[in-house]
Design an enzyme around this catalytic site. Sequence first.
Site, PDB file in Angstrom:
ATOM      1  N   LYS A 109      -8.920   6.305  19.915  1.00 18.44           N
ATOM      2  CA  LYS A 109      -9.886   6.483  18.836  1.00 18.44           C
ATOM      3  C   LYS A 109     -10.968   7.499  19.211  1.00 18.44           C
ATOM      4  CE  LYS A 109      -9.264   2.132  16.370  1.00 18.44           C
ATOM      5  NZ  LYS A 109      -9.841   0.849  15.970  1.00 18.44           N
ATOM      6  N   LYS A 190       3.109   3.583  14.820  1.00 19.41           N
ATOM      7  CA  LYS A 190       2.828   2.322  14.128  1.00 19.41           C
ATOM      8  C   LYS A 190       2.251   2.566  12.729  1.00 19.41           C
ATOM      9  CE  LYS A 190      -1.262   0.268  14.998  1.00 19.41           C
ATOM     10  NZ  LYS A 190      -2.244  -0.810  14.933  1.00 19.41           N
ATOM     11  N   LYS A 193      -3.784   1.512   9.357  1.00 21.97           N
ATOM     12  CA  LYS A 193      -4.804   1.693   8.326  1.00 21.97           C
ATOM     13  C   LYS A 193      -5.622   2.933   8.602  1.00 21.97           C
ATOM     14  CE  LYS A 193      -6.663  -2.479   8.947  1.00 21.97           C
ATOM     15  NZ  LYS A 193      -7.725  -3.432   9.003  1.00 21.97           N
TER      16      LYS A 193
HETATM   17  P1  AMP Z   1      -5.669  -3.141  12.159  1.00 17.28           P
HETATM   18  O1  AMP Z   1      -4.968  -2.661  10.939  1.00 17.28           O
HETATM   19  O2  AMP Z   1      -5.385  -2.279  13.344  1.00 17.28           O
HETATM   20  O3  AMP Z   1      -7.118  -3.446  11.948  1.00 17.28           O
HETATM   21  O4  AMP Z   1      -5.012  -4.540  12.532  1.00 17.28           O
HETATM   22  C1  AMP Z   1      -5.196  -5.744  11.826  1.00 17.28           C
HETATM   23  C2  AMP Z   1      -4.170  -6.763  12.281  1.00 17.28           C
HETATM   24  O5  AMP Z   1      -2.863  -6.380  11.851  1.00 17.28           O
HETATM   25  C3  AMP Z   1      -4.072  -6.910  13.809  1.00 17.28           C
HETATM   26  O6  AMP Z   1      -3.757  -8.245  14.158  1.00 17.28           O
HETATM   27  C4  AMP Z   1      -2.956  -5.984  14.163  1.00 17.28           C
HETATM   28  O7  AMP Z   1      -2.352  -6.308  15.379  1.00 17.28           O
HETATM   29  C5  AMP Z   1      -2.010  -6.167  12.956  1.00 17.28           C
HETATM   30  N1  AMP Z   1      -1.277  -4.919  12.716  1.00 17.28           N
HETATM   31  C6  AMP Z   1      -1.814  -3.709  12.440  1.00 17.28           C
HETATM   32  N2  AMP Z   1      -0.859  -2.779  12.264  1.00 17.28           N
HETATM   33  C7  AMP Z   1       0.316  -3.430  12.419  1.00 17.28           C
HETATM   34  C8  AMP Z   1       1.690  -3.018  12.365  1.00 17.28           C
HETATM   35  N3  AMP Z   1       2.025  -1.764  12.086  1.00 17.28           N
HETATM   36  N4  AMP Z   1       2.636  -3.949  12.576  1.00 17.28           N
HETATM   37  C9  AMP Z   1       2.318  -5.239  12.838  1.00 17.28           C
HETATM   38  N5  AMP Z   1       1.046  -5.691  12.924  1.00 17.28           N
HETATM   39  C10 AMP Z   1       0.055  -4.808  12.718  1.00 17.28           C
END
Ligand code: AMP
Length: 322
Positions: A109, A190, A193
Amino acid sequence: MRILSGIQPSGTPHIGNYVGAMKQWASSQNAEAFYCVVDLHALTLQIDPATLREQTIDWVAWLLATGLDPEVCTLFIQSHVPYHAQMAWLLENVTTFGELSRMTQFKEKAQRQEGYRVGLFTYPVLMAADILLYDAREVPVGDDQRQHIELAREIAERFNNRFGETFTMPVGVQPTVGARIMDLQEPTRKMSKSVSSPMGSIYLRDDPKEIEKKIKKAVTDTDGEVRFDWETKPGLSNLLELFASLSGEKPEAIAARYSRYGDLKKDLAALVVESLVPIGARYRALRADPAALAAIVERGARKAAAVSGPVYRRAAEAMGLF
Ligand code: AMP
Ligand code: TRP
């Protein structure tokens, strides 16, 4: 089982968030489960105030729509419970600069932000505070959060050794399938967001037409064989993994049923639509009543503070605060 997890109110939820986190939260909820929308963490994104306010309540609605029941578990907004920021300060004094410098997510980041702020660096300590404040044993999160959980464990152990038994040792729990859903257009990255990839991400708010189009156009390969193999077939394996996480089957078993990519994609699209349509409808109904959402998180914050307040005082006293 005491559980805690958090999610940042940034962007709009995608199917990776759903299968990697939200769906798991709903299925593991119980009277001892605490789930929070981590708005303090989102400040590290330099988010515009009006957007942050709007998205925070949006995420509350999405979490309820994906199955959290405030009569069963506790759902709250992180900043409503002052102990999170206070505990983070205590823990910053048992965490080393070197440890935080090694955090992969920070390094990634920081590269993307010009003149990044200190909050981005100390973010994992705030996350450790979230977890340790609730004596959480289990922390359901996606694969990308493993390193942060390891750090929380390290901090807990160091604190307990230095100041006496204070914190419960948490463990991260990942879903067996769907812990890492990849971008549909770039299956080696991955689904995220924070990186804008409208064709590569399926959002919970997408309509059936958009979902069908995105799955149809998802990148696969040209060898034509339906097989679950991340090494040589990341695009197809990602689709199988997503399928499996929604249907409850094994990816290999799904692969065995298909001989053509097109058929697999068509059935997957139907399954995703079937899973997301009711969630979208619940979301819209919940979002139409902001006062009811506010009441849910207000009650959540009271329940959360009743548990985290005593833990905060335990830690503060152990460190010698008068
Ligand atoms: P974030 O979107 O990074 O804020 O993540 C929010 C939650 O969703 C966290 O528990 C992440 O580990 C999970 N998460 C985010 N992106 C993914 C993805 N592509 N696949 C599975 N879990 C995800
Ligand atoms: N850092 C997590 C993420 O980006 C969100 C988070 C904050 C969290 N505090 C937490 C997750 C506590 C689990 C437990 O996804």
